[in-house]
Design a protein around this motif. Structure first.
Motif: not given
Length: 76
Positions: A45-54
């Motif tokens: 929920k909190e961390l994966s969106p950042t890696f997805y966006n990268i």
């Protein structure tokens, strides 16, 4: 908890075991499936969106570079 994506049951179990192994090997702590599942949900929920966006930005840059290469094929 509404997660941005769902893992397969098999992948979720694999990640839970990885978290349990990490806590045991690195911290000397044993955590159960429930605790590891909560940690996994937090990461998703909190961390994966950042890696997805990268990943999306990297894919965009890669594709743009490849599209620019097409202009090299122009006939003059």
């Amino acid at each position: 908890m509404d997660l941005p994506f769902q893992l397969t049951k098999e992948k979720r179990e694999e990640f839970i075991h990885l978290l349990q192994d990490y806590f045991f090997n690195e911290r000397g702590e044993s955590i159960g499936n429930l605790e590891a599942g909560f940690i996994l949900d937090f990461i998703i929920k909190e961390l994966s969106p950042t890696f997805y966006n990268i990943g999306i930005r990297d894919a965009h840059t890669f594709l743009n570079d490849k599209l620019e290469d097409l202009f090299e094929l122009e006939k003059h």
